[in-house]
Design an enzyme around this catalytic site. Sequence first.
Site, PDB file in Angstrom:
ATOM      1  N   SER A  28     -15.230   8.542 -22.243  1.00 40.53           N
ATOM      2  CA  SER A  28     -16.852   7.946 -22.598  1.00 40.53           C
ATOM      3  C   SER A  28     -17.609   8.951 -22.905  1.00 40.53           C
ATOM      4  O   SER A  28     -17.725   9.932 -22.353  1.00 40.53           O
ATOM      5  CB  SER A  28     -16.869   7.371 -21.127  1.00 40.53           C
ATOM      6  N   ILE A  29     -18.699   8.443 -23.746  1.00 44.45           N
ATOM      7  CA  ILE A  29     -19.847   9.539 -24.089  1.00 44.45           C
ATOM      8  C   ILE A  29     -20.549   9.643 -22.917  1.00 44.45           C
ATOM      9  O   ILE A  29     -20.867  10.834 -22.668  1.00 44.45           O
ATOM     10  CB  ILE A  29     -20.672   8.793 -25.237  1.00 44.45           C
ATOM     11  N   GLN A  49     -18.434  -0.423 -14.058  1.00 42.89           N
ATOM     12  CA  GLN A  49     -18.388  -1.934 -14.281  1.00 42.89           C
ATOM     13  C   GLN A  49     -17.229  -2.693 -13.440  1.00 42.89           C
ATOM     14  O   GLN A  49     -16.211  -2.891 -14.104  1.00 42.89           O
ATOM     15  CB  GLN A  49     -17.982  -2.150 -15.576  1.00 42.89           C
ATOM     16  N   VAL A  74     -24.134  -5.311 -15.408  1.00 50.55           N
ATOM     17  CA  VAL A  74     -25.412  -5.604 -15.961  1.00 50.55           C
ATOM     18  C   VAL A  74     -26.066  -6.802 -16.149  1.00 50.55           C
ATOM     19  O   VAL A  74     -27.336  -7.101 -16.415  1.00 50.55           O
ATOM     20  CB  VAL A  74     -25.638  -4.315 -17.085  1.00 50.55           C
ATOM     21  N   TYR A 169     -18.809  -3.782 -37.826  1.00 51.75           N
ATOM     22  CA  TYR A 169     -19.620  -3.419 -36.827  1.00 51.75           C
ATOM     23  C   TYR A 169     -20.796  -4.639 -36.374  1.00 51.75           C
ATOM     24  O   TYR A 169     -20.951  -5.184 -35.179  1.00 51.75           O
ATOM     25  CB  TYR A 169     -20.304  -2.281 -36.958  1.00 51.75           C
ATOM     26  N   LYS A 176     -27.690  -3.023 -31.861  1.00 52.26           N
ATOM     27  CA  LYS A 176     -28.256  -1.660 -32.110  1.00 52.26           C
ATOM     28  C   LYS A 176     -29.682  -1.590 -32.395  1.00 52.26           C
ATOM     29  O   LYS A 176     -30.419  -0.787 -32.119  1.00 52.26           O
ATOM     30  CB  LYS A 176     -27.239  -0.727 -32.643  1.00 52.26           C
TER      31      LYS A 176
HETATM   32  P1  NAD Z   1     -17.146   3.440 -23.291  1.00 52.67           P
HETATM   33  O1  NAD Z   1     -16.108   2.155 -23.554  1.00 52.67           O
HETATM   34  O2  NAD Z   1     -16.345   4.493 -22.751  1.00 52.67           O
HETATM   35  O3  NAD Z   1     -18.583   2.951 -22.681  1.00 52.67           O
HETATM   36  C1  NAD Z   1     -18.887   1.544 -22.658  1.00 52.67           C
HETATM   37  C2  NAD Z   1     -19.355   1.403 -21.395  1.00 52.67           C
HETATM   38  O4  NAD Z   1     -20.060   0.048 -21.286  1.00 52.67           O
HETATM   39  C3  NAD Z   1     -18.359   1.290 -20.372  1.00 52.67           C
HETATM   40  O5  NAD Z   1     -18.529   2.025 -19.481  1.00 52.67           O
HETATM   41  C4  NAD Z   1     -18.286  -0.204 -19.966  1.00 52.67           C
HETATM   42  O6  NAD Z   1     -17.873  -0.342 -18.474  1.00 52.67           O
HETATM   43  C5  NAD Z   1     -19.741  -0.495 -20.251  1.00 52.67           C
HETATM   44  N1  NAD Z   1     -19.933  -1.905 -19.984  1.00 52.67           N
HETATM   45  C6  NAD Z   1     -19.848  -2.989 -21.038  1.00 52.67           C
HETATM   46  N2  NAD Z   1     -20.211  -4.230 -20.457  1.00 52.67           N
HETATM   47  C7  NAD Z   1     -20.911  -3.981 -19.251  1.00 52.67           C
HETATM   48  C8  NAD Z   1     -21.358  -4.798 -18.280  1.00 52.67           C
HETATM   49  N3  NAD Z   1     -21.225  -6.185 -18.402  1.00 52.67           N
HETATM   50  N4  NAD Z   1     -21.854  -4.271 -17.279  1.00 52.67           N
HETATM   51  C9  NAD Z   1     -21.859  -2.864 -17.137  1.00 52.67           C
HETATM   52  N5  NAD Z   1     -20.972  -1.824 -17.858  1.00 52.67           N
HETATM   53  C10 NAD Z   1     -20.590  -2.386 -19.024  1.00 52.67           C
HETATM   54  O7  NAD Z   1     -17.443   3.653 -24.979  1.00 52.67           O
HETATM   55  P2  NAD Z   1     -18.458   4.609 -25.644  1.00 52.67           P
HETATM   56  O8  NAD Z   1     -18.293   4.969 -26.782  1.00 52.67           O
HETATM   57  O9  NAD Z   1     -18.546   6.080 -24.627  1.00 52.67           O
HETATM   58  O10 NAD Z   1     -19.812   3.804 -25.467  1.00 52.67           O
HETATM   59  C11 NAD Z   1     -21.009   4.224 -24.977  1.00 52.67           C
HETATM   60  C12 NAD Z   1     -22.221   3.898 -25.687  1.00 52.67           C
HETATM   61  O11 NAD Z   1     -22.284   4.743 -27.016  1.00 52.67           O
HETATM   62  C13 NAD Z   1     -22.346   2.264 -26.066  1.00 52.67           C
HETATM   63  O12 NAD Z   1     -23.519   2.017 -25.950  1.00 52.67           O
HETATM   64  C14 NAD Z   1     -21.937   2.765 -27.512  1.00 52.67           C
HETATM   65  O13 NAD Z   1     -22.260   1.672 -28.273  1.00 52.67           O
HETATM   66  C15 NAD Z   1     -22.322   3.995 -27.954  1.00 52.67           C
HETATM   67  N6  NAD Z   1     -22.015   4.757 -29.101  1.00 52.67           N
HETATM   68  C16 NAD Z   1     -20.504   4.902 -29.277  1.00 52.67           C
HETATM   69  C17 NAD Z   1     -20.045   5.413 -30.356  1.00 52.67           C
HETATM   70  C18 NAD Z   1     -18.711   5.532 -30.728  1.00 52.67           C
HETATM   71  O14 NAD Z   1     -18.184   5.701 -31.748  1.00 52.67           O
HETATM   72  N7  NAD Z   1     -17.752   5.388 -29.575  1.00 52.67           N
HETATM   73  C19 NAD Z   1     -20.932   5.911 -31.230  1.00 52.67           C
HETATM   74  C20 NAD Z   1     -22.589   5.650 -31.266  1.00 52.67           C
HETATM   75  C21 NAD Z   1     -23.010   4.863 -30.041  1.00 52.67           C
END
Ligand code: NAD
Length: 276
Positions: A28-29, A49, A74, A169, A176
Amino acid sequence: MSDQWDFPSGDLMRGKRGLVMGVANQNSIAWGISRQLAAQGAELAFTYQGETLERRVRPLVTSLGFDFMIPLDVTQDDEMERAFGEIKAKWGGLDFLVHSIAFAGKDELQGSMVANTSRAGFARAMDISVYSFIDAANRASELMPSKEEGGGSIICLTYLGAERTVPSYNVMGVAKAGLEAATRYAARDLGKDGIRVNAISAGAMRTLSLAGIRGGKSLMGTGKDWSFLKENTSMEGVAGCALYLLSPLGRSIAGEIIHVDAGFHAIGVPDMEPES
Ligand code: NAD
């Protein structure tokens, strides 16, 4: 994968307490950001979550020497209320917030945006990916120090799909775009209280979320082939930007969307081999 990350240590976040929302696993980021902030002395609390994810998240949190974890969906007002209530009860305040949460259904993340976006799917994507940020920013701001005491800092994660079309997307790009607008409005509303609100637009990274997008892996390929740096976005780069925005280094920055994507966002037409 995470063991290969190299985060500089120091004291930039020493004495600061922050809430990280969105760690699901070691890719995860939010986890990379957490490791960088901890390496700079921050004290962290985490929301996760639900029970299924707790098994993956707890060992990670423990490995950093923390144990403050709060279950949170959330979409549930009572859970949001309880989560921020727990922060207030245990810490009395909060210096920063990392929002790293997004969701859209698999059916929505493929093919045609106009054909595949249902009313319910749209509402769910916006609720989880945008409203939760607005709600969390509001609740977090109430716990942050006054402007005179140093204020606070809030970040969220966004993606190029807000600004330009990206295959599959779809509704997440629409969400976004909403998140980026919400970042600016929140920055306006909270800025006078010394709270800086910004977003990081990260390039494609191999996480659970990317796996939910049809053809998501090929987005990584285009990053590596076409970006100016000819490499995929690094966790160190994204976490370093988060540190910059959340620490005193980011002073005077508010309402900004910073691209951390090896230059991918600035491409007009990608470099291609001339046809023979
Ligand atoms: P990830 O799946 O590891 O993280 C997403 C998180 O959202 C998870 O921890 C999940 O539990 C949480 N989540 C989803 N629904 C939820 C809910 N109802 N209640 C609480 N938590 C909830 O993936 P990631 O890539 O680390 O995503 C983190 C952020 O980074 C997101 O906003 C994603 O859009 C953004 N992002 C990702 C990328 C990529 O390429 N991976 C690029 C740019 C931005």
